[in-house]
Enzyme design. Structure first.
Site, PDB file in Angstrom:
ATOM      1  N   GLY A  62       1.056  -1.261   0.236  1.00 32.35           N
ATOM      2  CA  GLY A  62       0.080  -0.067   0.096  1.00 32.35           C
ATOM      3  C   GLY A  62       0.814   1.211  -0.037  1.00 32.35           C
ATOM      4  O   GLY A  62       0.239   2.446  -0.330  1.00 32.35           O
ATOM      5  N   GLU A 111       3.762  -7.279   1.386  1.00 28.65           N
ATOM      6  CA  GLU A 111       3.277  -7.322   0.138  1.00 28.65           C
ATOM      7  C   GLU A 111       3.323  -5.838  -0.532  1.00 28.65           C
ATOM      8  O   GLU A 111       2.365  -5.654  -1.105  1.00 28.65           O
ATOM      9  CB  GLU A 111       1.949  -7.754   0.241  1.00 28.65           C
ATOM     10  N   PRO A 112       4.495  -5.370  -0.592  1.00 29.48           N
ATOM     11  CA  PRO A 112       4.746  -4.225  -1.414  1.00 29.48           C
ATOM     12  C   PRO A 112       4.628  -4.454  -2.956  1.00 29.48           C
ATOM     13  O   PRO A 112       4.851  -5.392  -3.592  1.00 29.48           O
ATOM     14  CB  PRO A 112       6.165  -3.922  -0.868  1.00 29.48           C
ATOM     15  N   ARG A 129       3.675  -1.388  -5.639  1.00 30.21           N
ATOM     16  CA  ARG A 129       3.919  -0.170  -6.218  1.00 30.21           C
ATOM     17  C   ARG A 129       5.043   0.656  -5.920  1.00 30.21           C
ATOM     18  O   ARG A 129       6.076   1.151  -6.737  1.00 30.21           O
ATOM     19  CB  ARG A 129       2.644   0.800  -6.230  1.00 30.21           C
ATOM     20  N   ARG A 176      -4.719   3.739 -15.967  1.00 31.68           N
ATOM     21  CA  ARG A 176      -4.877   4.271 -14.560  1.00 31.68           C
ATOM     22  C   ARG A 176      -5.734   5.671 -14.645  1.00 31.68           C
ATOM     23  O   ARG A 176      -6.445   6.264 -14.004  1.00 31.68           O
ATOM     24  CB  ARG A 176      -3.490   4.740 -13.969  1.00 31.68           C
ATOM     25  N   CYS A 180     -11.953   5.792 -28.960  1.00 30.23           N
ATOM     26  CA  CYS A 180     -12.830   6.434 -29.262  1.00 30.23           C
ATOM     27  C   CYS A 180     -13.732   6.627 -28.189  1.00 30.23           C
ATOM     28  O   CYS A 180     -15.157   6.199 -27.878  1.00 30.23           O
ATOM     29  CB  CYS A 180     -13.731   5.512 -30.367  1.00 30.23           C
ATOM     30  N   TYR A 237       0.984  -1.383 -12.201  1.00 31.66           N
ATOM     31  CA  TYR A 237      -0.499  -1.189 -12.626  1.00 31.66           C
ATOM     32  C   TYR A 237      -0.339  -0.680 -14.233  1.00 31.66           C
ATOM     33  O   TYR A 237      -1.326   0.154 -14.415  1.00 31.66           O
ATOM     34  CB  TYR A 237      -1.316  -0.629 -11.749  1.00 31.66           C
TER      35      TYR A 237
HETATM   36  N1  LLP Z   1      -1.553  -6.895  -0.998  1.00 35.33           N
HETATM   37  C1  LLP Z   1      -2.895  -6.888  -1.550  1.00 35.33           C
HETATM   38  C2  LLP Z   1      -3.595  -8.012  -0.815  1.00 35.33           C
HETATM   39  C3  LLP Z   1      -3.473  -5.958  -2.421  1.00 35.33           C
HETATM   40  O1  LLP Z   1      -4.582  -6.261  -2.667  1.00 35.33           O
HETATM   41  C4  LLP Z   1      -2.554  -5.244  -3.114  1.00 35.33           C
HETATM   42  C5  LLP Z   1      -2.944  -4.360  -4.032  1.00 35.33           C
HETATM   43  C6  LLP Z   1      -1.065  -5.257  -2.679  1.00 35.33           C
HETATM   44  C7  LLP Z   1      -0.604  -6.063  -1.689  1.00 35.33           C
HETATM   45  C8  LLP Z   1      -0.318  -4.199  -3.289  1.00 35.33           C
HETATM   46  O2  LLP Z   1      -0.479  -2.984  -3.182  1.00 35.33           O
HETATM   47  P1  LLP Z   1       0.459  -1.681  -3.364  1.00 35.33           P
HETATM   48  O3  LLP Z   1       1.677  -1.990  -2.494  1.00 35.33           O
HETATM   49  O4  LLP Z   1       0.805  -2.170  -4.797  1.00 35.33           O
HETATM   50  O5  LLP Z   1      -0.122  -0.311  -2.931  1.00 35.33           O
HETATM   51  N2  LLP Z   1      -4.812  -1.016 -10.242  1.00 35.33           N
HETATM   52  C9  LLP Z   1      -4.730  -0.001  -9.052  1.00 35.33           C
HETATM   53  C10 LLP Z   1      -4.073  -0.602  -7.444  1.00 35.33           C
HETATM   54  C11 LLP Z   1      -4.937  -1.728  -7.075  1.00 35.33           C
HETATM   55  C12 LLP Z   1      -4.146  -2.390  -6.078  1.00 35.33           C
HETATM   56  C13 LLP Z   1      -4.762  -3.518  -5.595  1.00 35.33           C
HETATM   57  N3  LLP Z   1      -3.995  -4.296  -4.514  1.00 35.33           N
HETATM   58  C14 LLP Z   1      -3.886   1.248  -9.353  1.00 35.33           C
HETATM   59  O6  LLP Z   1      -3.663   1.341 -10.422  1.00 35.33           O
HETATM   60  O7  LLP Z   1      -3.896   2.256  -8.553  1.00 35.33           O
END
Ligand code: LLP
Length: 419
Positions: free
Chosen positions: A240, A275-276, A278, A314, A343, A372
């Site tokens: 997150g 669980e990183p 992004r 996005r 379109c 993403y």
């Molecule tokens: N763990 C779980 C259970 C998740 O659902 C996610 C992301 C992550 C880890 C990784 O989160 P991050 O570290 O990447 O923030 N498509 C959207 C983002 C969707 C995120 C879904 N879950 C976008 O383009 O912003």
């Protein structure tokens, strides 16, 4: 910090001038920098240096490319997967089964069985019936599934509504108030080894406060579960952490995050899992595109590029901002809306933005597109599926081919009963 820099007035990915990739591979194309990816993997790991027992599982949904995963596997990263397809990718990239965590709110029985057959390290159970099903499947295979229960801590992550996951009304996890009872029942099932708790409250978080509040709630839950006689050895803190998309964005750093986690969890005595997504992959990629036309409009000019919402969804989905810069800027600026050829008016990357002045035939990039980006691409409007390139110093490789619209069409059939 990334390795997309101007050398001699031309934007490079590490030592490769982007015009070379455009010339040899064509546009649009995603370009990743291996050095940037490795740096982010290292920075995130360093940020957790004060955490004695930990496991980092890259959320591969944000960039499941095999080349990218192989780089991270070599850095000792495991994977957080959310489908059978992601599970097979993580294994194909060389990650060890033990290092794979299976998340996701709608795992099928077939996917649960696949996870058991492949010997993955942990199942993150989203609700009681899923845990019961996993226990049954494991028992039938004479196996025991290592599992944690995902809780919904009911905090507002303060991010875009479509990527918030930790409010009570969201579909994820079980309420933290009912978690002890559910955990107790699941822990009693043969076939399951319930060993801890998981949470993930949302993505692109730009403040640590909601994470800290959620972790504190989980800390109290861990204490309650232990008081009830359960052995809690693992807590999965999810992902997150946000990244800067605009030049002046200043999200918390991995080091700030690591220090907060170390402080909040210091007495937990568990293996912490992360669980990183992004924060590891976001800045490691750009979407390279060619300007097709500059079209004067009634109220503002349009820069029409050859990338579209099907390549980078996005902005259309979340009104997300991606910086747009010319590959060979002249120093002059213009105000324009940046749009793709699809379109729909939603195929807009930026509205009335001050950007580098560009003309037809110029190259430009959308920055911070390593997470993403390609993974959410489609072939809408019968466009090709966008290719991906990985750069490593002075060399590069195509790590995903452009899949031509004709190849997609070849998988379709017209039944002979339509005459
Ligand atoms: N763990 C779980 C259970 C998740 O659902 C996610 C992301 C992550 C880890 C990784 O989160 P991050 O570290 O990447 O923030 N498509 C959207 C983002 C969707 C995120 C879904 N879950 C976008 O383009 O912003």
């Amino acid at each position: 910090m990334d390795y997309f820099e101007y050398q001699g007035g031309i934007l490079h990915a590490e030592d490769i001038p982007l015009p070379r990739i455009a010339e040899e591979i064509g546009t649009p194309v995603y370009v990743y920098s291996r050095a940037t990816l490795e740096r982010h993997a290292q920075v995130f790991r360093d940020a957790l240096k004060d955490i004695p027992r930990k496991h980092i599982a890259f959320a591969i949904k944000c960039n499941p490319n095999l080349g990218v995963l192989r780089v991270l596997a070599r850095q000792g990263y495991g994977a957080d997967v959310v489908s059978g397809g992601e599970l097979e990718r993580a294994l194909a990239s060389g990650m060890a089964p033990q290092d794979i965590v299976f998340s996701g709110v709608g795992k099928t029985r077939a996917e649960l069985a696949l996870g058991l057959d492949r010997g993955i390290g942990q199942f993150n159970i989203e609700h009681e019936p899923e845990g019961v099903a996993l226990a049954e499947i494991a028992l039938a295979k004479e196996m025991t599934a290592p599992a944690v229960l995902r809780v919904n801590p009911d905090v507002d992550a303060g991010t875009h509504a479509k990527i918030s996951t930790g409010k009570a009304e969201n579909k994820f996890g079980v309420g933290i108030d009912v978690a002890p009872d559910i955990f107790g029942r699941l822990a009693g099932l043969p076939g399951l080894q319930m060993r801890g708790i998981a949470l993930h409250i949302g993505s692109q978080l730009t403040s640590l406060a909601p994470l800290e509040a959620a972790f504190e709630r989980v800390g109290r839950l861990v204490a309650d579960l232990r008081a009830a006689g359960h052995s809690i050895t693992h807590v999965d803190l999810g992902g997150g952490l946000g990244v800067p998309y605009r030049p002046d964005d200043d999200p918390p750093s991995p080091a700030d995050y690591g220090a907060m986690v170390a402080r909040v969890t210091k007495d937990w005595d568990v293996t912490l899992m992360f669980e990183p997504g992004r924060v590891i992959a976001g800045n490691t990629g750009v979407l390279l595109t060619e300007v097709l036309w500059v079209k004067p409009g009634a109220t503002h000019d349009f820069v029409i590029v050859d990338a579209a919402m099907n390549d980078l969804a996005r902005p259309a989905l979340y009104d997300a901002y991606h910086d747009f810069v010319a590959v060979e800027p002249t120093g002059e600026k213009m105000t324009a809306s940046i749009v793709g050829p699809v379109c729909e008016t939603g195929d807009t990357f930026a509205r009335d933005r001050v950007i580098d002045k560009v003309k037809a035939g110029d190259l430009a990039v959308f920055r911070t597109a390593g997470a993403y980006g390609a993974t959410m691409a489609s072939t809408y409007n019968s466009r090709s599926l966008v290719p991906e390139v990985l750069v490593d110093g002075e060399r590069y490789a195509v790590v995903a081919d452009r899949i031509a619209a004709g190849t997609i069409m070849a998988a379709e059939r017209v039944p002979d009963w339509i005459d």
